[in-house]
Design an enzyme around this catalytic site. Structure first.
Site, PDB file in Angstrom:
ATOM      1  CG  ASP A  54       4.995   2.223  -2.200  1.00  0.00           C
ATOM      2  OD1 ASP A  54       4.731   2.429  -1.012  1.00  0.00           O
ATOM      3  OD2 ASP A  54       5.906   1.451  -2.576  1.00  0.00           O
ATOM      4  CD  GLU A  64       5.186   5.329   1.501  1.00  0.00           C
ATOM      5  OE1 GLU A  64       5.761   5.822   2.509  1.00  0.00           O
ATOM      6  OE2 GLU A  64       5.776   4.670   0.644  1.00  0.00           O
ATOM      7  CG  ASP A 108       5.212  -1.756   4.542  1.00  0.00           C
ATOM      8  OD1 ASP A 108       5.052  -2.953   4.234  1.00  0.00           O
ATOM      9  OD2 ASP A 108       5.490  -0.877   3.709  1.00  0.00           O
TER      10      ASP A 108
END
Length: 496
Positions: A295, A342, A394
Protein backbone atom coordinates in the site's frame (compact mmCIF):
# COMPACT_ATOMS: atom_id res chain seq x y z
CA UNK A 1 2.09 -14.21 -11.34
CA UNK A 2 0.48 -15.93 -14.32
CA UNK A 3 0.36 -13.80 -17.47
CA UNK A 4 -2.97 -12.44 -18.78
CA UNK A 5 -4.85 -13.52 -15.71
CA UNK A 6 -7.75 -12.15 -13.71
CA UNK A 7 -9.36 -12.19 -10.31
CA UNK A 8 -11.86 -10.66 -7.92
CA UNK A 9 -11.33 -8.13 -5.14
CA UNK A 10 -13.45 -8.76 -2.05
CA UNK A 11 -12.42 -8.77 1.59
CA UNK A 12 -13.22 -11.69 3.90
CA UNK A 13 -15.51 -9.47 6.00
CA UNK A 14 -17.82 -8.99 2.98
CA UNK A 15 -18.60 -12.68 2.57
CA UNK A 16 -22.15 -13.80 3.39
CA UNK A 17 -22.86 -15.92 6.45
CA UNK A 18 -24.63 -16.17 9.78
CA UNK A 19 -22.07 -14.61 12.13
CA UNK A 20 -22.58 -10.93 11.34
CA UNK A 21 -19.35 -10.69 9.36
CA UNK A 22 -17.59 -12.75 6.72
CA UNK A 23 -15.38 -15.46 8.21
CA UNK A 24 -13.09 -18.31 7.20
CA UNK A 25 -16.03 -20.73 7.15
CA UNK A 26 -18.21 -22.31 4.49
CA UNK A 27 -18.95 -19.11 2.54
CA UNK A 28 -15.22 -18.56 2.05
CA UNK A 29 -14.81 -22.05 0.62
CA UNK A 30 -17.86 -21.48 -1.58
CA UNK A 31 -16.25 -18.27 -2.83
CA UNK A 32 -13.11 -20.18 -3.81
CA UNK A 33 -15.31 -22.65 -5.71
CA UNK A 34 -16.93 -19.72 -7.53
CA UNK A 35 -13.50 -18.37 -8.52
CA UNK A 36 -12.48 -21.78 -9.83
CA UNK A 37 -15.76 -22.22 -11.69
CA UNK A 38 -15.37 -18.84 -13.43
CA UNK A 39 -11.72 -19.58 -14.35
CA UNK A 40 -10.16 -16.91 -12.14
CA UNK A 41 -6.56 -16.99 -10.92
CA UNK A 42 -6.62 -14.51 -8.03
CA UNK A 43 -8.61 -13.61 -4.95
CA UNK A 44 -7.53 -10.18 -3.72
CA UNK A 45 -8.32 -9.25 -0.13
CA UNK A 46 -7.59 -6.40 2.29
CA UNK A 47 -5.17 -6.72 5.22
CA UNK A 48 -5.97 -9.63 7.56
CA UNK A 49 -4.40 -7.90 10.54
CA UNK A 50 -6.28 -6.79 13.65
CA UNK A 51 -8.49 -3.72 13.42
CA UNK A 52 -8.66 -0.89 15.93
CA UNK A 53 -10.43 2.46 16.13
CA UNK A 54 -12.60 2.99 13.06
CA UNK A 55 -12.58 -0.72 12.16
CA UNK A 56 -10.05 -0.11 9.39
CA UNK A 57 -7.80 -3.01 8.37
CA UNK A 58 -5.18 -0.32 7.69
CA UNK A 59 -5.05 0.65 11.40
CA UNK A 60 -3.86 -2.46 13.25
CA UNK A 61 -2.66 -3.23 16.77
CA UNK A 62 -0.02 -5.47 15.18
CA UNK A 63 1.69 -5.71 11.81
CA UNK A 64 1.41 -9.51 11.99
CA UNK A 65 -1.43 -10.67 14.28
CA UNK A 66 -4.72 -11.66 12.67
CA UNK A 67 -8.22 -10.19 12.96
CA UNK A 68 -10.22 -12.26 15.48
CA UNK A 69 -13.52 -11.28 13.80
CA UNK A 70 -12.65 -13.63 10.93
CA UNK A 71 -12.51 -16.79 13.08
CA UNK A 72 -15.41 -19.06 12.17
CA UNK A 73 -17.44 -20.63 14.99
CA UNK A 74 -18.66 -23.57 12.94
CA UNK A 75 -15.06 -24.61 12.29
CA UNK A 76 -14.34 -24.39 16.02
CA UNK A 77 -17.36 -26.66 16.53
CA UNK A 78 -15.89 -29.14 14.03
CA UNK A 79 -12.69 -29.11 16.10
CA UNK A 80 -14.68 -29.99 19.21
CA UNK A 81 -14.04 -26.63 20.86
CA UNK A 82 -17.60 -25.30 20.75
CA UNK A 83 -21.16 -26.58 20.85
CA UNK A 84 -23.66 -25.15 18.40
CA UNK A 85 -25.67 -23.93 21.38
CA UNK A 86 -22.75 -21.66 22.30
CA UNK A 87 -23.54 -19.39 19.36
CA UNK A 88 -26.82 -20.47 17.73
CA UNK A 89 -29.05 -17.90 19.48
CA UNK A 90 -26.62 -15.01 19.65
CA UNK A 91 -27.52 -11.77 17.88
CA UNK A 92 -24.67 -10.90 15.52
CA UNK A 93 -26.44 -8.03 13.77
CA UNK A 94 -29.77 -6.95 12.33
CA UNK A 95 -28.73 -6.58 8.69
CA UNK A 96 -27.13 -9.39 6.68
CA UNK A 97 -25.69 -6.72 4.33
CA UNK A 98 -23.88 -4.66 6.96
CA UNK A 99 -21.30 -5.42 9.64
CA UNK A 100 -22.14 -4.09 13.11
CA UNK A 101 -18.62 -3.94 14.57
CA UNK A 102 -19.67 -2.56 17.97
CA UNK A 103 -22.13 -5.43 18.45
CA UNK A 104 -19.61 -8.04 17.32
CA UNK A 105 -17.03 -6.68 19.78
CA UNK A 106 -19.39 -7.65 22.60
CA UNK A 107 -21.03 -10.74 21.09
CA UNK A 108 -18.00 -12.69 19.88
CA UNK A 109 -15.74 -12.46 22.93
CA UNK A 110 -17.66 -14.82 25.28
CA UNK A 111 -17.89 -17.45 22.54
CA UNK A 112 -14.18 -17.29 21.77
CA UNK A 113 -13.42 -17.48 25.50
CA UNK A 114 -15.36 -20.75 25.69
CA UNK A 115 -13.38 -22.16 22.80
CA UNK A 116 -10.10 -21.08 24.41
CA UNK A 117 -11.11 -22.70 27.72
CA UNK A 118 -12.07 -25.91 25.93
CA UNK A 119 -8.58 -26.28 24.44
CA UNK A 120 -7.35 -27.31 27.90
CA UNK A 121 -9.38 -30.53 27.59
CA UNK A 122 -7.71 -31.60 24.33
CA UNK A 123 -4.09 -32.71 24.53
CA UNK A 124 -3.69 -32.76 20.74
CA UNK A 125 -4.84 -29.16 20.45
CA UNK A 126 -2.63 -28.13 23.37
CA UNK A 127 0.36 -29.61 21.56
CA UNK A 128 -0.57 -27.69 18.40
CA UNK A 129 -0.86 -24.45 20.39
CA UNK A 130 2.54 -25.02 21.95
CA UNK A 131 4.05 -25.60 18.52
CA UNK A 132 2.31 -22.47 17.21
CA UNK A 133 3.78 -20.40 20.06
CA UNK A 134 7.29 -21.62 19.29
CA UNK A 135 6.97 -21.03 15.54
CA UNK A 136 5.63 -17.50 16.10
CA UNK A 137 7.78 -16.47 19.03
CA UNK A 138 9.11 -13.45 17.09
CA UNK A 139 5.80 -11.59 17.55
CA UNK A 140 3.16 -13.62 19.40
CA UNK A 141 4.19 -13.12 23.05
CA UNK A 142 4.64 -9.36 22.62
CA UNK A 143 1.27 -9.07 20.88
CA UNK A 144 -0.61 -11.10 23.49
CA UNK A 145 0.92 -9.11 26.32
CA UNK A 146 0.19 -5.81 24.59
CA UNK A 147 -3.47 -6.67 24.06
CA UNK A 148 -3.94 -8.05 27.58
CA UNK A 149 -2.35 -4.96 29.17
CA UNK A 150 -4.27 -2.67 26.83
CA UNK A 151 -7.50 -4.37 27.90
CA UNK A 152 -6.59 -3.94 31.59
CA UNK A 153 -6.30 -0.19 30.96
CA UNK A 154 -9.76 0.00 29.43
CA UNK A 155 -8.44 -0.51 25.88
CA UNK A 156 -6.48 2.75 25.99
CA UNK A 157 -3.39 3.13 23.82
CA UNK A 158 -0.08 2.40 25.56
CA UNK A 159 0.75 6.12 25.75
CA UNK A 160 -1.96 6.36 28.46
CA UNK A 161 -0.66 3.45 30.56
CA UNK A 162 1.30 3.79 33.78
CA UNK A 163 4.81 5.06 33.14
CA UNK A 164 6.69 1.84 33.97
CA UNK A 165 4.66 -0.40 31.66
CA UNK A 166 4.32 2.33 29.03
CA UNK A 167 8.11 2.27 28.73
CA UNK A 168 8.08 -1.54 28.68
CA UNK A 169 10.25 -1.96 31.78
CA UNK A 170 10.93 -5.67 32.28
CA UNK A 171 9.88 -5.69 35.96
CA UNK A 172 6.55 -4.17 35.04
CA UNK A 173 6.05 -6.59 32.16
CA UNK A 174 6.76 -9.53 34.44
CA UNK A 175 4.18 -8.25 36.93
CA UNK A 176 1.51 -8.01 34.23
CA UNK A 177 2.42 -11.43 32.84
CA UNK A 178 1.56 -12.88 36.25
CA UNK A 179 -1.58 -10.81 36.82
CA UNK A 180 -2.99 -11.21 33.30
CA UNK A 181 -2.20 -14.86 32.56
CA UNK A 182 -5.73 -15.72 31.47
CA UNK A 183 -6.06 -12.72 29.20
CA UNK A 184 -2.63 -13.31 27.67
CA UNK A 185 -3.60 -16.92 26.97
CA UNK A 186 -6.82 -15.75 25.33
CA UNK A 187 -4.94 -13.53 22.90
CA UNK A 188 -2.40 -16.27 22.24
CA UNK A 189 -4.84 -19.09 21.57
CA UNK A 190 -7.19 -17.01 19.42
CA UNK A 191 -4.23 -16.27 17.14
CA UNK A 192 -3.74 -20.03 16.85
CA UNK A 193 -7.41 -20.31 15.81
CA UNK A 194 -7.00 -17.51 13.27
CA UNK A 195 -3.91 -18.86 11.54
CA UNK A 196 -5.08 -22.47 11.55
CA UNK A 197 -8.35 -21.52 9.84
CA UNK A 198 -6.80 -19.06 7.38
CA UNK A 199 -3.97 -21.33 6.27
CA UNK A 200 -6.44 -24.18 5.71
CA UNK A 201 -8.58 -21.89 3.54
CA UNK A 202 -5.53 -20.65 1.63
CA UNK A 203 -4.39 -24.24 1.02
CA UNK A 204 -7.85 -25.07 -0.35
CA UNK A 205 -7.68 -22.05 -2.66
CA UNK A 206 -4.19 -22.93 -3.87
CA UNK A 207 -5.27 -26.52 -4.58
CA UNK A 208 -8.05 -25.08 -6.76
CA UNK A 209 -5.54 -22.95 -8.67
CA UNK A 210 -6.46 -19.72 -6.87
CA UNK A 211 -3.72 -17.46 -5.51
CA UNK A 212 -4.29 -14.98 -2.72
CA UNK A 213 -3.27 -11.35 -3.25
CA UNK A 214 -2.77 -9.94 0.23
CA UNK A 215 -2.33 -6.34 1.27
CA UNK A 216 0.40 -4.80 3.41
CA UNK A 217 -0.23 -1.27 4.74
CA UNK A 218 2.86 0.90 4.56
CA UNK A 219 2.32 2.19 8.10
CA UNK A 220 1.42 0.68 11.47
CA UNK A 221 -0.96 2.26 13.95
CA UNK A 222 0.19 4.65 16.67
CA UNK A 223 -1.66 2.26 18.99
CA UNK A 224 0.37 -0.83 18.15
CA UNK A 225 2.69 -3.37 19.68
CA UNK A 226 5.46 -2.20 17.34
CA UNK A 227 5.28 1.34 18.71
CA UNK A 228 5.42 -0.07 22.25
CA UNK A 229 8.27 -2.53 21.77
CA UNK A 230 10.26 -0.87 18.96
CA UNK A 231 9.87 2.91 19.36
CA UNK A 232 13.37 3.43 17.96
CA UNK A 233 12.01 2.60 14.50
CA UNK A 234 9.76 5.67 14.55
CA UNK A 235 10.09 9.42 14.93
CA UNK A 236 9.02 9.74 18.57
CA UNK A 237 9.66 12.06 21.50
CA UNK A 238 11.12 11.21 24.92
CA UNK A 239 7.76 9.68 25.93
CA UNK A 240 7.71 7.43 22.83
CA UNK A 241 4.82 9.42 21.41
CA UNK A 242 4.80 10.31 17.69
CA UNK A 243 6.38 13.61 16.71
CA UNK A 244 4.74 13.45 13.28
CA UNK A 245 1.95 11.54 11.57
CA UNK A 246 1.34 10.32 8.04
CA UNK A 247 -1.16 11.40 5.43
CA UNK A 248 -1.58 12.91 1.98
CA UNK A 249 -1.64 16.58 0.98
CA UNK A 250 -4.73 18.31 -0.40
CA UNK A 251 -5.83 17.42 -3.93
CA UNK A 252 -8.90 17.61 -6.16
CA UNK A 253 -10.53 14.75 -4.25
CA UNK A 254 -9.72 15.98 -0.72
CA UNK A 255 -9.34 19.77 -0.21
CA UNK A 256 -7.92 19.32 3.31
CA UNK A 257 -5.82 16.27 2.44
CA UNK A 258 -5.92 12.92 4.21
CA UNK A 259 -4.82 12.79 7.86
CA UNK A 260 -4.15 9.12 8.59
CA UNK A 261 -2.55 9.59 12.01
CA UNK A 262 0.00 6.76 11.66
CA UNK A 263 3.48 7.36 13.13
CA UNK A 264 6.31 8.17 10.74
CA UNK A 265 9.26 5.80 10.36
CA UNK A 266 12.78 6.85 11.27
CA UNK A 267 14.21 5.65 7.96
CA UNK A 268 17.80 6.35 8.99
CA UNK A 269 17.44 3.89 11.85
CA UNK A 270 15.90 1.29 9.51
CA UNK A 271 18.81 1.76 7.14
CA UNK A 272 21.33 1.34 9.99
CA UNK A 273 19.68 -1.99 10.77
CA UNK A 274 19.82 -3.14 7.16
CA UNK A 275 16.02 -2.79 6.88
CA UNK A 276 15.77 -5.98 8.94
CA UNK A 277 12.27 -5.21 10.23
CA UNK A 278 10.96 -4.70 6.69
CA UNK A 279 12.58 -7.90 5.49
CA UNK A 280 10.94 -9.70 8.42
CA UNK A 281 7.57 -8.09 7.72
CA UNK A 282 7.59 -9.08 4.05
CA UNK A 283 8.71 -12.59 4.97
CA UNK A 284 5.81 -12.94 7.42
CA UNK A 285 3.40 -11.65 4.75
CA UNK A 286 4.43 -14.36 2.30
CA UNK A 287 3.64 -17.02 4.88
CA UNK A 288 -0.04 -16.14 4.47
CA UNK A 289 -0.29 -14.67 0.94
CA UNK A 290 0.84 -15.74 -2.53
CA UNK A 291 1.18 -12.21 -3.89
CA UNK A 292 1.69 -9.03 -1.86
CA UNK A 293 0.22 -5.63 -2.68
CA UNK A 294 2.23 -2.92 -0.92
CA UNK A 295 0.00 0.00 0.00
CA UNK A 296 1.00 3.64 -0.67
CA UNK A 297 4.14 2.83 -2.66
CA UNK A 298 4.68 6.56 -3.16
CA UNK A 299 5.66 6.76 0.52
CA UNK A 300 8.86 4.84 -0.15
CA UNK A 301 10.15 7.50 -2.55
CA UNK A 302 9.00 10.42 -0.42
CA UNK A 303 6.18 10.92 2.05
CA UNK A 304 3.98 13.67 3.47
CA UNK A 305 4.97 14.40 7.09
CA UNK A 306 2.44 16.25 9.26
CA UNK A 307 2.84 17.67 12.77
CA UNK A 308 1.17 15.39 15.33
CA UNK A 309 -1.15 18.19 16.54
CA UNK A 310 -2.37 19.22 13.09
CA UNK A 311 -6.13 19.23 12.53
CA UNK A 312 -5.84 18.33 8.86
CA UNK A 313 -3.21 17.37 6.29
CA UNK A 314 -2.95 20.69 4.47
CA UNK A 315 0.32 21.74 6.09
CA UNK A 316 3.15 19.25 5.96
CA UNK A 317 6.49 18.60 4.33
CA UNK A 318 7.71 16.13 1.74
CA UNK A 319 10.45 13.97 3.26
CA UNK A 320 12.69 11.45 1.54
CA UNK A 321 11.82 7.76 1.89
CA UNK A 322 14.25 4.84 1.65
CA UNK A 323 13.94 4.54 -2.11
CA UNK A 324 15.08 1.54 -4.09
CA UNK A 325 17.65 0.54 -1.46
CA UNK A 326 14.89 -0.99 0.70
CA UNK A 327 13.61 -3.19 -2.11
CA UNK A 328 17.11 -4.19 -3.14
CA UNK A 329 17.70 -5.40 0.43
CA UNK A 330 14.44 -7.33 0.38
CA UNK A 331 15.41 -8.95 -2.92
CA UNK A 332 18.89 -9.80 -1.61
CA UNK A 333 17.44 -11.56 1.42
CA UNK A 334 14.23 -13.06 0.04
CA UNK A 335 14.75 -13.29 -3.72
CA UNK A 336 12.35 -12.19 -6.46
CA UNK A 337 8.88 -11.95 -4.99
CA UNK A 338 5.48 -11.39 -6.65
CA UNK A 339 4.74 -7.86 -5.39
CA UNK A 340 2.22 -5.30 -6.66
CA UNK A 341 2.86 -1.62 -5.99
CA UNK A 342 -0.11 0.58 -5.08
CA UNK A 343 1.10 3.61 -7.03
CA UNK A 344 -2.04 5.74 -6.73
CA UNK A 345 -2.52 9.32 -5.60
CA UNK A 346 0.11 12.03 -6.10
CA UNK A 347 2.64 10.27 -8.33
CA UNK A 348 5.57 12.43 -9.36
CA UNK A 349 8.78 11.65 -11.27
CA UNK A 350 10.50 10.26 -8.16
CA UNK A 351 7.65 7.86 -7.47
CA UNK A 352 7.55 6.79 -11.13
CA UNK A 353 11.30 6.14 -11.10
CA UNK A 354 11.03 4.02 -7.94
CA UNK A 355 8.31 1.91 -9.58
CA UNK A 356 10.41 1.50 -12.74
CA UNK A 357 13.53 0.61 -10.74
CA UNK A 358 11.65 -1.95 -8.64
CA UNK A 359 10.18 -3.71 -11.66
CA UNK A 360 6.91 -4.25 -9.79
CA UNK A 361 3.61 -3.94 -11.64
CA UNK A 362 1.68 -0.81 -10.73
CA UNK A 363 -2.09 -0.29 -10.61
CA UNK A 364 -4.37 1.22 -13.25
CA UNK A 365 -7.84 2.39 -12.19
CA UNK A 366 -10.37 2.75 -14.98
CA UNK A 367 -12.50 5.18 -12.97
CA UNK A 368 -9.55 7.59 -13.02
CA UNK A 369 -9.35 7.51 -16.83
CA UNK A 370 -11.75 10.37 -17.53
CA UNK A 371 -11.49 13.04 -18.74
CA UNK A 372 -8.30 13.62 -20.74
CA UNK A 373 -7.10 11.91 -23.90
CA UNK A 374 -3.58 11.73 -22.46
CA UNK A 375 -4.78 10.23 -19.18
CA UNK A 376 -2.51 7.25 -18.44
CA UNK A 377 -5.38 5.41 -16.75
CA UNK A 378 -7.04 4.97 -20.13
CA UNK A 379 -6.57 1.37 -21.26
CA UNK A 380 -4.94 2.27 -24.57
CA UNK A 381 -2.03 3.69 -22.52
CA UNK A 382 -1.64 0.62 -20.28
CA UNK A 383 1.54 -1.41 -20.28
CA UNK A 384 1.66 -5.16 -19.80
CA UNK A 385 3.43 -4.92 -16.44
CA UNK A 386 0.39 -3.54 -14.64
CA UNK A 387 -2.77 -4.56 -12.80
CA UNK A 388 -6.00 -3.11 -14.17
CA UNK A 389 -8.95 -2.44 -11.86
CA UNK A 390 -12.44 -1.05 -12.28
CA UNK A 391 -11.92 0.56 -8.86
CA UNK A 392 -10.53 -0.23 -5.40
CA UNK A 393 -11.90 -0.40 -1.87
CA UNK A 394 -11.28 3.37 -1.60
CA UNK A 395 -13.30 4.24 -4.72
CA UNK A 396 -17.03 4.47 -5.12
CA UNK A 397 -18.44 1.46 -6.95
CA UNK A 398 -18.84 1.94 -10.70
CA UNK A 399 -22.58 2.65 -10.50
CA UNK A 400 -22.08 5.25 -7.77
CA UNK A 401 -19.22 6.88 -9.68
CA UNK A 402 -21.17 6.90 -12.96
CA UNK A 403 -24.26 8.46 -11.40
CA UNK A 404 -22.18 11.45 -10.25
CA UNK A 405 -20.88 12.17 -13.76
CA UNK A 406 -22.45 14.84 -15.94
CA UNK A 407 -24.38 13.83 -19.03
CA UNK A 408 -21.46 14.78 -21.27
CA UNK A 409 -19.02 12.81 -19.09
CA UNK A 410 -21.23 9.72 -19.22
CA UNK A 411 -21.37 10.06 -23.00
CA UNK A 412 -17.57 10.25 -23.13
CA UNK A 413 -17.19 7.12 -21.00
CA UNK A 414 -19.72 5.16 -23.05
CA UNK A 415 -18.17 6.22 -26.35
CA UNK A 416 -14.64 5.41 -25.22
CA UNK A 417 -15.71 1.94 -24.05
CA UNK A 418 -17.90 1.43 -27.14
CA UNK A 419 -20.69 0.50 -24.76
CA UNK A 420 -23.40 -1.62 -26.34
CA UNK A 421 -27.12 -0.96 -25.88
CA UNK A 422 -27.59 -4.18 -23.92
CA UNK A 423 -24.55 -3.62 -21.71
CA UNK A 424 -24.65 -2.15 -18.20
CA UNK A 425 -21.98 0.40 -17.33
CA UNK A 426 -20.38 -2.08 -14.92
CA UNK A 427 -20.17 -4.70 -17.67
CA UNK A 428 -18.63 -2.18 -20.06
CA UNK A 429 -16.05 -1.14 -17.45
CA UNK A 430 -15.14 -4.75 -16.71
CA UNK A 431 -14.77 -5.41 -20.43
CA UNK A 432 -12.56 -2.31 -20.59
CA UNK A 433 -9.97 -3.70 -18.16
CA UNK A 434 -10.21 -7.31 -19.39
CA UNK A 435 -9.54 -6.24 -22.99
CA UNK A 436 -6.51 -4.15 -22.00
CA UNK A 437 -2.90 -5.30 -22.41
CA UNK A 438 -2.40 -5.38 -18.61
CA UNK A 439 -1.11 -8.75 -17.48
CA UNK A 440 -3.64 -8.78 -14.64
CA UNK A 441 -7.25 -7.59 -14.42
CA UNK A 442 -9.09 -7.43 -11.09
CA UNK A 443 -12.78 -6.60 -10.70
CA UNK A 444 -14.36 -5.61 -7.41
CA UNK A 445 -17.16 -7.91 -6.28
CA UNK A 446 -19.57 -4.97 -6.01
CA UNK A 447 -19.01 -4.11 -9.68
CA UNK A 448 -19.37 -7.71 -10.76
CA UNK A 449 -22.69 -7.85 -8.90
CA UNK A 450 -23.75 -4.47 -10.41
CA UNK A 451 -24.25 -3.00 -6.93
CA UNK A 452 -25.19 0.62 -6.23
CA UNK A 453 -23.37 3.25 -4.18
CA UNK A 454 -24.61 1.88 -0.85
CA UNK A 455 -22.14 -0.98 -1.28
CA UNK A 456 -19.08 1.27 -1.20
CA UNK A 457 -16.42 -0.14 1.15
CA UNK A 458 -14.56 2.98 2.29
CA UNK A 459 -14.53 6.75 2.00
CA UNK A 460 -10.94 7.85 2.80
CA UNK A 461 -10.39 10.27 5.70
CA UNK A 462 -13.77 9.50 7.25
CA UNK A 463 -14.51 7.47 10.38
CA UNK A 464 -17.74 5.51 10.77
CA UNK A 465 -19.85 3.77 8.16
CA UNK A 466 -16.85 2.22 6.42
CA UNK A 467 -15.75 -1.40 5.92
CA UNK A 468 -19.33 -2.58 6.53
CA UNK A 469 -20.61 -3.90 3.19
CA UNK A 470 -21.49 -7.59 2.85
CA UNK A 471 -22.88 -9.47 -0.09
CA UNK A 472 -25.83 -11.82 0.17
CA UNK A 473 -25.44 -15.41 -1.01
CA UNK A 474 -28.29 -14.91 -3.48
CA UNK A 475 -26.49 -11.91 -5.07
CA UNK A 476 -24.17 -14.27 -6.90
CA UNK A 477 -26.52 -15.51 -9.58
CA UNK A 478 -25.78 -17.93 -12.40
CA UNK A 479 -26.06 -14.98 -14.76
CA UNK A 480 -23.23 -13.11 -12.97
CA UNK A 481 -21.10 -16.26 -12.93
CA UNK A 482 -21.68 -16.82 -16.63
CA UNK A 483 -20.78 -13.22 -17.44
CA UNK A 484 -17.47 -13.46 -15.58
CA UNK A 485 -16.62 -16.86 -17.01
CA UNK A 486 -17.40 -15.75 -20.56
CA UNK A 487 -15.42 -12.52 -20.43
CA UNK A 488 -12.49 -14.33 -18.81
CA UNK A 489 -12.39 -16.89 -21.62
CA UNK A 490 -13.06 -14.31 -24.32
CA UNK A 491 -10.02 -12.25 -23.38
CA UNK A 492 -7.88 -15.28 -22.56
CA UNK A 493 -7.45 -14.50 -18.88
CA UNK A 494 -8.33 -17.97 -17.61
CA UNK A 495 -5.91 -20.07 -15.60
CA UNK A 496 -3.35 -22.06 -17.53
Amino acid sequence: MTKRSSGVLMHITSLPGKFGIGTFGKSAYDFVDFLEETKQTYWQILPLTTTSYGDSPYQSFSAVAGNLNLIDFSLLKEDGLLEESDYANVNFGESPEKVDYALLFEARRPILEKAVANTSKNSEVLAEIEKFEVENSSWLADYAEYMAIKESFGYKSFIHWDEDIKKGEEAAREKYRTELQDSIRYYTVTQYFFFKQWLALKEYANEKGIKIIGDMPIYVSADSVEMWTMPELFKVDANNEPLYVAGCPADDFSPTGQLWGNPIYDWEKHKEQGFSWWIYRVQESFKIYDVLRIDHFKGFSDFWQIDKDAENAVNGTWEAGPGIELFQKIKEQLGDLPIVAENLGFIDAKAEKLLDDSGYPGMKILQFAFPGEDNLDRPHHYTQNSVAYTGTHDNDVVNGWYEKLSESERKLVSEYLNRRDDETITEAMIRGIYSSVSDYAIVTMQDLLDKDATSRMNVPSTVGGNWEWRMLAEDLTEERKEFLRNITVRYSRERV
